[in-house]
Design an enzyme around this catalytic site. Structure first.
Site, PDB file in Angstrom:
ATOM      1  N   ARG A 187     126.811  43.610  78.116  1.00 55.20           N
ATOM      2  CA  ARG A 187     127.269  42.751  79.216  1.00 55.20           C
ATOM      3  C   ARG A 187     127.376  41.288  78.798  1.00 55.20           C
ATOM      4  O   ARG A 187     128.303  40.583  79.219  1.00 55.20           O
ATOM      5  CB  ARG A 187     126.359  42.947  80.430  1.00 55.20           C
ATOM      6  N   TYR A 189     128.802  56.129  93.960  1.00 58.09           N
ATOM      7  CA  TYR A 189     127.967  54.984  94.338  1.00 58.09           C
ATOM      8  C   TYR A 189     127.403  55.123  95.760  1.00 58.09           C
ATOM      9  O   TYR A 189     127.087  54.113  96.399  1.00 58.09           O
ATOM     10  CB  TYR A 189     128.775  53.689  94.225  1.00 58.09           C
ATOM     11  N   GLU A 203     123.976  62.184  87.902  1.00 54.87           N
ATOM     12  CA  GLU A 203     125.227  61.510  87.539  1.00 54.87           C
ATOM     13  C   GLU A 203     126.001  62.281  86.468  1.00 54.87           C
ATOM     14  O   GLU A 203     127.232  62.340  86.507  1.00 54.87           O
ATOM     15  CB  GLU A 203     124.924  60.081  87.066  1.00 54.87           C
ATOM     16  N   ARG A 205     119.970  51.278  78.859  1.00 58.30           N
ATOM     17  CA  ARG A 205     119.853  50.110  79.752  1.00 58.30           C
ATOM     18  C   ARG A 205     119.620  48.836  78.922  1.00 58.30           C
ATOM     19  O   ARG A 205     120.155  47.779  79.240  1.00 58.30           O
ATOM     20  CB  ARG A 205     118.706  50.302  80.753  1.00 58.30           C
ATOM     21  N   ASN A 236     131.387  44.006  85.337  1.00 60.50           N
ATOM     22  CA  ASN A 236     130.286  43.868  84.366  1.00 60.50           C
ATOM     23  C   ASN A 236     130.284  44.951  83.287  1.00 60.50           C
ATOM     24  O   ASN A 236     129.240  45.308  82.758  1.00 60.50           O
ATOM     25  CB  ASN A 236     128.943  43.739  85.081  1.00 60.50           C
ATOM     26  N   THR A 256     122.334  43.290  85.002  1.00 66.34           N
ATOM     27  CA  THR A 256     123.494  43.536  85.876  1.00 66.34           C
ATOM     28  C   THR A 256     124.434  42.337  85.911  1.00 66.34           C
ATOM     29  O   THR A 256     125.652  42.490  85.814  1.00 66.34           O
ATOM     30  CB  THR A 256     123.007  43.864  87.304  1.00 66.34           C
ATOM     31  N   HIS A 304     128.311  50.901  83.200  1.00 62.29           N
ATOM     32  CA  HIS A 304     127.303  51.489  84.088  1.00 62.29           C
ATOM     33  C   HIS A 304     126.364  52.325  83.242  1.00 62.29           C
ATOM     34  O   HIS A 304     126.787  52.960  82.281  1.00 62.29           O
ATOM     35  CB  HIS A 304     127.958  52.408  85.134  1.00 62.29           C
ATOM     36  N   LYS A 341     133.565  50.551  82.266  1.00 64.64           N
ATOM     37  CA  LYS A 341     134.285  50.231  83.505  1.00 64.64           C
ATOM     38  C   LYS A 341     135.705  49.716  83.209  1.00 64.64           C
ATOM     39  O   LYS A 341     136.033  49.394  82.057  1.00 64.64           O
ATOM     40  CB  LYS A 341     133.469  49.211  84.310  1.00 64.64           C
TER      41      LYS A 341
HETATM   42  P1  IDP Z   1     123.304  48.304  87.519  1.00 62.06           P
HETATM   43  O1  IDP Z   1     124.762  48.658  87.296  1.00 62.06           O
HETATM   44  O2  IDP Z   1     122.840  47.255  86.535  1.00 62.06           O
HETATM   45  O3  IDP Z   1     122.413  49.502  87.574  1.00 62.06           O
HETATM   46  P2  IDP Z   1     123.085  48.148  90.444  1.00 62.06           P
HETATM   47  O4  IDP Z   1     122.135  47.261  91.154  1.00 62.06           O
HETATM   48  O5  IDP Z   1     122.798  49.626  90.440  1.00 62.06           O
HETATM   49  O6  IDP Z   1     123.226  47.588  88.941  1.00 62.06           O
HETATM   50  O7  IDP Z   1     124.518  47.896  91.080  1.00 62.06           O
HETATM   51  C1  IDP Z   1     125.608  48.721  90.781  1.00 62.06           C
HETATM   52  C2  IDP Z   1     126.822  47.871  90.502  1.00 62.06           C
HETATM   53  O8  IDP Z   1     127.181  47.182  91.696  1.00 62.06           O
HETATM   54  C3  IDP Z   1     126.612  46.765  89.463  1.00 62.06           C
HETATM   55  O9  IDP Z   1     126.794  47.203  88.149  1.00 62.06           O
HETATM   56  C4  IDP Z   1     127.660  45.748  89.859  1.00 62.06           C
HETATM   57  O10 IDP Z   1     128.935  46.112  89.348  1.00 62.06           O
HETATM   58  C5  IDP Z   1     127.682  45.885  91.371  1.00 62.06           C
HETATM   59  N1  IDP Z   1     126.806  44.881  91.977  1.00 62.06           N
HETATM   60  C6  IDP Z   1     125.465  44.885  92.053  1.00 62.06           C
HETATM   61  N2  IDP Z   1     124.994  43.808  92.691  1.00 62.06           N
HETATM   62  C7  IDP Z   1     126.076  43.097  93.048  1.00 62.06           C
HETATM   63  C8  IDP Z   1     126.239  41.870  93.744  1.00 62.06           C
HETATM   64  O11 IDP Z   1     125.291  41.222  94.183  1.00 62.06           O
HETATM   65  N3  IDP Z   1     127.526  41.466  93.909  1.00 62.06           N
HETATM   66  C9  IDP Z   1     128.599  42.161  93.448  1.00 62.06           C
HETATM   67  N4  IDP Z   1     128.472  43.328  92.780  1.00 62.06           N
HETATM   68  C10 IDP Z   1     127.231  43.787  92.580  1.00 62.06           C
END
Ligand code: IDP
Length: 150
Positions: free
Chosen positions: A113, A60, A137, A96, A123, A102, A126, A20
């Site tokens: 991370r 997304y 994807e 993962r 973070n 996350t 992805h 990212k």
């Molecule tokens: P992942 O990237 O670990 O698979 P997902 O739940 O698919 O997590 O969420 C996608 C992305 O959305 C996360 O990587 C993060 O950047 C953002 N995100 C997820 N949950 C939150 C939140 O509660 N607040 C702000 N950003 C979030």
């Protein structure tokens, strides 16, 4: 001791990884690639791209109704990202595991991370969360002729 014929065979899989804008900005593409390679994941496609709003929203789309959707799109379009398809045994889960949780506050020590992410928004990486999503994807960013089995 389980005899070898009872071991569950590992499946050769592909998954999509995105480094990212925050991690690209920290100049740690190479460090992250090294982690993939040391874990046995091969980079079979790669491109750097500054995503448009439409590209980030499309990628997304499953999160469209989530409260953080706009912030996520803003962040993902704030600078270039490094996009790659990774191939290896159990690639989806292995990737993962390398990424960590996350929210970097919850990410295990030694994960990408934990080491490079600043917040749940920024973070660092992805990774596809299932084999089915990985195929979708990868196809979103790479025509099949740009993915190189090796
Ligand atoms: P992942 O990237 O670990 O698979 P997902 O739940 O698919 O997590 O969420 C996608 C992305 O959305 C996360 O990587 C993060 O950047 C953002 N995100 C997820 N949950 C939150 C939140 O509660 N607040 C702000 N950003 C979030």
């Amino acid at each position: 001791v389980r005899p070898a014929y009872l071991e569950i065979p590992m499946a050769l899989e592909r998954t999509l990884s995105i480094i990212k804008p925050d991690a690209v900005g920290k100049n740690v593409i190479g460090e992250i690639y090294t982690r993939f390679e040391k874990a046995g994941l091969k980079i079979v496609a790669a491109r750097m791209k500054h995503l448009s709003r439409a590209e980030a929203e499309g990628f997304y789309a499953v999160h469209r109704e989530r409260p953080f959707f706009n912030a996520l799109v803003e962040f993902m379009t704030s600078g270039p990202v490094m996009i790659q398809a990774l191939e290896g045994d159990n690639a989806v889960l292995k990737h993962r595991d390398l990424m960590g949780a996350t929210n970097p506050k919850d990410a295990a020590a030694g994960t990408i991370r934990a080491d490079f992410a600043d917040s749940i928004d920024a973070n660092a990486v992805h990774g596809s969360d299932s084999l089915e999503n990985a195929a979708i994807e990868i196809a979103y960013f790479f025509p099949s002729t740009d993915v190189h089995a090796r």
